[in-house]
Scaffold this active site. Structure first.
Site, PDB file in Angstrom:
ATOM      1  N   ARG A   1      10.629  80.095  15.390  1.00 54.43           N
ATOM      2  CA  ARG A   1      10.397  80.948  16.571  1.00 54.43           C
ATOM      3  C   ARG A   1      11.104  80.383  17.801  1.00 54.43           C
ATOM      4  O   ARG A   1      11.562  81.120  18.666  1.00 54.43           O
ATOM      5  CB  ARG A   1       8.896  81.105  16.799  1.00 54.43           C
ATOM      6  CG  ARG A   1       8.282  81.987  15.703  1.00 54.43           C
ATOM      7  CD  ARG A   1       6.804  82.110  15.840  1.00 54.43           C
ATOM      8  NE  ARG A   1       6.441  82.766  17.087  1.00 54.43           N
ATOM      9  CZ  ARG A   1       5.222  82.685  17.610  1.00 54.43           C
ATOM     10  NH1 ARG A   1       4.298  81.976  16.995  1.00 54.43           N
ATOM     11  NH2 ARG A   1       4.939  83.297  18.738  1.00 54.43           N
TER      12      ARG A   1
ATOM     13  N   HIS B   1      -1.057  80.872  26.714  1.00 54.84           N
ATOM     14  CA  HIS B   1      -1.094  80.387  25.331  1.00 54.84           C
ATOM     15  C   HIS B   1      -0.068  79.302  25.077  1.00 54.84           C
ATOM     16  O   HIS B   1       0.284  79.047  23.926  1.00 54.84           O
ATOM     17  CB  HIS B   1      -0.867  81.554  24.364  1.00 54.84           C
ATOM     18  CG  HIS B   1      -2.030  82.500  24.324  1.00 54.84           C
ATOM     19  ND1 HIS B   1      -1.943  83.771  23.815  1.00 54.84           N
ATOM     20  CD2 HIS B   1      -3.309  82.365  24.741  1.00 54.84           C
ATOM     21  CE1 HIS B   1      -3.118  84.372  23.918  1.00 54.84           C
ATOM     22  NE2 HIS B   1      -3.959  83.543  24.485  1.00 54.84           N
TER      23      HIS B   1
HETATM   24  C1  BV8 Z   1     -10.706  81.174  22.347  1.00 55.44           C
HETATM   25  C2  BV8 Z   1      -0.103  81.513  20.571  1.00 55.44           C
HETATM   26  C3  BV8 Z   1     -12.670  79.995  22.778  1.00 55.44           C
HETATM   27  C4  BV8 Z   1       0.250  81.215  19.176  1.00 55.44           C
HETATM   28  C5  BV8 Z   1      -1.888  83.079  20.267  1.00 55.44           C
HETATM   29  C6  BV8 Z   1     -14.273  87.693  17.322  1.00 55.44           C
HETATM   30  C7  BV8 Z   1     -14.386  88.482  18.455  1.00 55.44           C
HETATM   31  C8  BV8 Z   1     -13.776  88.112  19.650  1.00 55.44           C
HETATM   32  C9  BV8 Z   1     -13.018  86.949  19.722  1.00 55.44           C
HETATM   33  C10 BV8 Z   1     -12.912  86.179  18.589  1.00 55.44           C
HETATM   34  C11 BV8 Z   1     -13.523  86.538  17.392  1.00 55.44           C
HETATM   35  N1  BV8 Z   1     -13.222  85.589  16.471  1.00 55.44           N
HETATM   36  C12 BV8 Z   1     -12.437  84.643  17.061  1.00 55.44           C
HETATM   37  C13 BV8 Z   1     -12.272  84.986  18.344  1.00 55.44           C
HETATM   38  C14 BV8 Z   1     -11.523  84.255  19.340  1.00 55.44           C
HETATM   39  C15 BV8 Z   1     -10.033  84.444  19.126  1.00 55.44           C
HETATM   40  C16 BV8 Z   1      -9.675  85.907  18.962  1.00 55.44           C
HETATM   41  O1  BV8 Z   1      -9.631  86.650  19.922  1.00 55.44           O
HETATM   42  N2  BV8 Z   1      -9.422  86.287  17.696  1.00 55.44           N
HETATM   43  C17 BV8 Z   1      -9.048  87.655  17.405  1.00 55.44           C
HETATM   44  C18 BV8 Z   1      -8.117  87.666  16.198  1.00 55.44           C
HETATM   45  C19 BV8 Z   1     -10.316  88.462  17.133  1.00 55.44           C
HETATM   46  N3  BV8 Z   1      -9.396  83.945  20.320  1.00 55.44           N
HETATM   47  C20 BV8 Z   1      -9.135  82.635  20.417  1.00 55.44           C
HETATM   48  O2  BV8 Z   1      -9.335  81.846  19.528  1.00 55.44           O
HETATM   49  C21 BV8 Z   1      -8.624  82.174  21.763  1.00 55.44           C
HETATM   50  N4  BV8 Z   1      -9.410  81.061  22.170  1.00 55.44           N
HETATM   51  O3  BV8 Z   1     -11.328  82.192  22.202  1.00 55.44           O
HETATM   52  O4  BV8 Z   1     -11.269  79.987  22.683  1.00 55.44           O
HETATM   53  C22 BV8 Z   1     -13.040  78.707  23.313  1.00 55.44           C
HETATM   54  C23 BV8 Z   1     -13.935  78.673  24.356  1.00 55.44           C
HETATM   55  C24 BV8 Z   1     -14.271  77.468  24.869  1.00 55.44           C
HETATM   56  C25 BV8 Z   1     -13.726  76.311  24.346  1.00 55.44           C
HETATM   57  C26 BV8 Z   1     -12.821  76.349  23.294  1.00 55.44           C
HETATM   58  C27 BV8 Z   1     -12.471  77.559  22.762  1.00 55.44           C
HETATM   59  C28 BV8 Z   1      -7.197  81.692  21.693  1.00 55.44           C
HETATM   60  C29 BV8 Z   1      -6.307  82.800  21.228  1.00 55.44           C
HETATM   61  C30 BV8 Z   1      -4.853  82.356  21.374  1.00 55.44           C
HETATM   62  C31 BV8 Z   1      -4.185  82.314  20.008  1.00 55.44           C
HETATM   63  N5  BV8 Z   1      -2.765  82.106  20.216  1.00 55.44           N
HETATM   64  N6  BV8 Z   1      -0.610  82.865  20.573  1.00 55.44           N
HETATM   65  C32 BV8 Z   1       1.589  81.802  18.868  1.00 55.44           C
HETATM   66  O5  BV8 Z   1       2.163  82.570  19.650  1.00 55.44           O
HETATM   67  O6  BV8 Z   1       2.048  81.462  17.765  1.00 55.44           O
HETATM   68  S1  BV8 Z   1      -2.387  84.658  19.991  1.00 55.44           S
HETATM   69  C33 BV8 Z   1      -1.038  85.704  19.772  1.00 55.44           C
HETATM   70  O7  BV8 Z   1      -1.507  86.947  19.260  1.00 55.44           O
HETATM   71  C34 BV8 Z   1      -0.398  86.124  21.061  1.00 55.44           C
HETATM   72  O8  BV8 Z   1      -0.280  85.081  21.964  1.00 55.44           O
HETATM   73  C35 BV8 Z   1      -1.266  87.228  21.573  1.00 55.44           C
HETATM   74  O9  BV8 Z   1      -2.283  86.728  22.388  1.00 55.44           O
HETATM   75  C36 BV8 Z   1      -1.935  87.735  20.341  1.00 55.44           C
HETATM   76  C37 BV8 Z   1      -1.688  89.199  20.083  1.00 55.44           C
HETATM   77  O10 BV8 Z   1      -0.395  89.394  20.252  1.00 55.44           O
HETATM   78  P1  BV8 Z   1       0.208  90.567  21.182  1.00 55.44           P
HETATM   79  O11 BV8 Z   1       0.947  89.876  22.258  1.00 55.44           O
HETATM   80  O12 BV8 Z   1      -0.776  91.584  21.590  1.00 55.44           O
HETATM   81  O13 BV8 Z   1       1.189  91.147  20.126  1.00 55.44           O
HETATM   82  P2  BV8 Z   1       0.871  92.177  18.979  1.00 55.44           P
HETATM   83  O14 BV8 Z   1       1.970  92.066  17.984  1.00 55.44           O
HETATM   84  O15 BV8 Z   1      -0.556  92.055  18.532  1.00 55.44           O
HETATM   85  O16 BV8 Z   1       1.001  93.562  19.755  1.00 55.44           O
HETATM   86  C38 BV8 Z   1       2.265  93.936  20.279  1.00 55.44           C
HETATM   87  C39 BV8 Z   1       2.028  95.140  21.152  1.00 55.44           C
HETATM   88  O17 BV8 Z   1       3.252  95.484  21.760  1.00 55.44           O
HETATM   89  C40 BV8 Z   1       1.560  96.349  20.355  1.00 55.44           C
HETATM   90  O18 BV8 Z   1       0.503  96.980  21.058  1.00 55.44           O
HETATM   91  C41 BV8 Z   1       2.788  97.257  20.326  1.00 55.44           C
HETATM   92  O19 BV8 Z   1       2.433  98.633  20.411  1.00 55.44           O
HETATM   93  C42 BV8 Z   1       3.513  96.855  21.583  1.00 55.44           C
HETATM   94  N7  BV8 Z   1       4.963  96.995  21.496  1.00 55.44           N
HETATM   95  C43 BV8 Z   1       5.769  96.766  20.417  1.00 55.44           C
HETATM   96  N8  BV8 Z   1       7.054  97.019  20.762  1.00 55.44           N
HETATM   97  C44 BV8 Z   1       7.042  97.397  22.072  1.00 55.44           C
HETATM   98  C45 BV8 Z   1       5.730  97.376  22.537  1.00 55.44           C
HETATM   99  N9  BV8 Z   1       5.397  97.711  23.784  1.00 55.44           N
HETATM  100  C46 BV8 Z   1       6.403  98.081  24.616  1.00 55.44           C
HETATM  101  N10 BV8 Z   1       7.689  98.115  24.240  1.00 55.44           N
HETATM  102  C47 BV8 Z   1       8.050  97.790  22.987  1.00 55.44           C
HETATM  103  N11 BV8 Z   1       9.350  97.839  22.633  1.00 55.44           N
END
Ligand code: BV8
Length: 225
Positions: A56, A106
């Site tokens: 990446r 992140h």
């Molecule tokens: C935390 C770095 C707590 C890594 C990333 C259940 C319910 C709620 C929450 C949780 C749960 N179970 C676990 C959790 C917590 C968890 C979470 O939310 N999990 C999800 C799966 C449910 N979150 C965490 O763990 C976070 N930390 O909660 O800590 C805590 C509290 C106290 C103390 C300690 C801990 C940390 C999360 C961070 C993970 N790291 N990234 C890397 O990059 O390799 S996440 C990674 O995926 C991204 O950074 C981003 O955040 C995430 C989603 O990615 P998106 O950017 O949205 O991309 P995606 O592909 O999904 O979507 C693309 C969008 O673009 C689409 O909508 C598409 O339509 C659009 N698009 C496409 N092309 C275009 C476009 N738009 C415009 N133009 C285009 N051309």
């Protein structure tokens, strides 16, 4: 002067040729992102995780900022608004487009972190776990990236900015990952107007006051100008 907080996700870099998480169906190296982007995944197989991030890092270096990144930099530069970009992305396309007021919640591909002593330093292009930490010398080198289960960076600063904003804009994110996916609710509870600019409706699209759907290189300049 209006204060605008802008959240960006993988979708803003898609037209620069950087894959989004959904586009790859979350499958990288035949592993789900939740498997390779976790501390447990790194402990289990640091070589696999470094291979994932080294690929990446190379892809990001080969990419260029697009019209959406440039429009956000121009919005900040014109001085009529205070702009804060909070990005979930780990690429450096916002910086290379000229955005100054930027938080990588992140982490970044550009950073290395010692899993032993917490020391941070600029990442080499290809990183290995055995790269000795410049501070403690231990072979526990990891990307300075926030994985699932880890606390994103500068959250208090981000939440304070959201509460004091005049507008919250979410660009190119599916709204699946917290706490970023919760920012629209945080803004709404603080009475801040919200706008979604995305290719298609995100998971949280119903919470936004307004939305424009289409490619970021069209809808973002369309909104800025
Ligand atoms: C935390 C770095 C707590 C890594 C990333 C259940 C319910 C709620 C929450 C949780 C749960 N179970 C676990 C959790 C917590 C968890 C979470 O939310 N999990 C999800 C799966 C449910 N979150 C965490 O763990 C976070 N930390 O909660 O800590 C805590 C509290 C106290 C103390 C300690 C801990 C940390 C999360 C961070 C993970 N790291 N990234 C890397 O990059 O390799 S996440 C990674 O995926 C991204 O950074 C981003 O955040 C995430 C989603 O990615 P998106 O950017 O949205 O991309 P995606 O592909 O999904 O979507 C693309 C969008 O673009 C689409 O909508 C598409 O339509 C659009 N698009 C496409 N092309 C275009 C476009 N738009 C415009 N133009 C285009 N051309």
């Amino acid at each position: 002067m209006a204060r605008i907080v802008i959240l960006t996700g993988a979708g803003i870099s898609a037209e620069s040729g950087i894959r989004t998480f959904r586009a790859s169906d979350g499958l990288w190296e035949e592993h789900r992102i939740e498997d390779v982007a976790t501390p447990e995944g790194f402990a289990r197989n640091p070589e696999l995780v470094h291979r994932f991030y080294n690929a990446r890092r190379a892809a990001a270096a080969a990419a260029a900022p697009n019209a959406a990144h440039q429009a956000l930099a121009a919005l900040e530069a014109d001085g009529r608004h205070t702009v804060l970009v909070v990005t979930q992305n780990v690429d450096d396309l916002h910086e290379r487009a000229g955005t100054q007021n930027l938080i990588h919640m992140h982490g970044t591909l550009a950073g290395a972190l010692c899993a032993g002593c917490g020391h941070r330093w600029p990442a080499p292009t290809q990183m290995q776990v055995t790269d000795p930490c410049p501070a403690c010398g231990k072979p526990k080198t990891r990307p300075d990236i926030v994985w699932f289960g880890e606390m994103p960076y500068r959250m208090e600063e981000i939440w304070a900015a959201l509460r004091q904003a005049d507008l919250f804009v979410s660009i190119g994110t599916s709204g699946n990952v917290y706490p970023a996916a919760g920012f629209v609710a945080d803004a709404m509870h603080a009475g801040v107007p919200t706008l979604e600019l995305n290719l298609d409706p995100s998971a949280g699209t119903r919470m936004f006051d307004a939305a424009r759907h289409g490619p970021a290189t069209q809808v973002v300049p369309g909104w800025v100008h």
